[in-house]
Enzyme design. Sequence first.
Site, PDB file in Angstrom:
ATOM      1  N   THR A 125      -0.598  28.379   9.093  1.00 59.11           N
ATOM      2  CA  THR A 125      -1.544  28.208  10.206  1.00 59.11           C
ATOM      3  C   THR A 125      -1.015  27.062  11.072  1.00 59.11           C
ATOM      4  OG1 THR A 125      -2.868  26.607   8.978  1.00 59.11           O
ATOM      5  CG2 THR A 125      -3.526  28.907   8.797  1.00 59.11           C
ATOM      6  N   VAL A 135       1.329  20.905   3.096  1.00 57.58           N
ATOM      7  CA  VAL A 135       1.029  20.143   4.317  1.00 57.58           C
ATOM      8  C   VAL A 135       2.140  20.410   5.334  1.00 57.58           C
ATOM      9  CG1 VAL A 135       0.662  17.853   5.283  1.00 57.58           C
ATOM     10  CG2 VAL A 135      -0.222  18.393   3.003  1.00 57.58           C
ATOM     11  N   LYS A 136       1.708  20.800   6.544  1.00 62.54           N
ATOM     12  CA  LYS A 136       2.688  21.128   7.587  1.00 62.54           C
ATOM     13  C   LYS A 136       2.748  19.982   8.590  1.00 62.54           C
ATOM     14  CE  LYS A 136       3.365  25.105  10.675  1.00 62.54           C
ATOM     15  NZ  LYS A 136       2.663  26.325  11.092  1.00 62.54           N
ATOM     16  N   VAL A 137       3.960  19.498   8.855  1.00 63.53           N
ATOM     17  CA  VAL A 137       4.131  18.370   9.779  1.00 63.53           C
ATOM     18  C   VAL A 137       5.186  18.731  10.831  1.00 63.53           C
ATOM     19  CG1 VAL A 137       3.584  16.672   7.973  1.00 63.53           C
ATOM     20  CG2 VAL A 137       5.969  17.231   8.426  1.00 63.53           C
TER      21      VAL A 137
END
Length: 183
Positions: A27, A82-84
């Site tokens: 997402t 976790v997307k960074v």
Amino acid sequence: MRIFLDTADTSIIKKHFATGLIDGITTNPTLIKKSGRDPLEVYQELKDLGISDISMEVVGDADEMIKEGKGLYDTFGDCCTVKVPCTPDGLKVCRELTRDLIKVNVTLVFSPSQAILAAKAGAAYVSPFVGRVEDNSFDGPKLIQEIVNLYREHMVRTEVLAASLRDAHSVAKCYEYGADIVT
Ligand code: E4P
């Protein structure tokens, strides 16, 4: 050859997850906004469906992203990746969360140089944006090939998650060039 879906629309996800062919979800803030829902509610619904890998993007400066990322991991556990963004702050966050054994997906990657930094920061996944590279008249799947070759040469454990795909032909090309996952 894992397939992820790049959407926060849970009705689409439910429909396709039922095929047994979907391995995870990615997402981003735009997709969450488009769903018109609270992100935490969306993630909970996906976790309840049994989806074991959900990329949840964090925003803000490094300290804010670290706080949000740790909070997401505390709430959702191992299904949380976790997307960074691949920025200096994002890479710092990646390093910090990885030390705590939290999986990190470094996104917004457009070059092998960025992929090197993501790997050095300990990313579980690197997300090269195939479609956006193609939008700019460069060869998107070739970027995947270059990153895969580079990682293989140096025995890097970061997996290549081809993102921003626009068509089935590019999906097949990305797998042919060694992508671990396509979203
Ligand atoms: C990646 O994980 C992103 O969420 C996404 O693939 C971006 O795609 P777009 O270029 O269609 O916005």
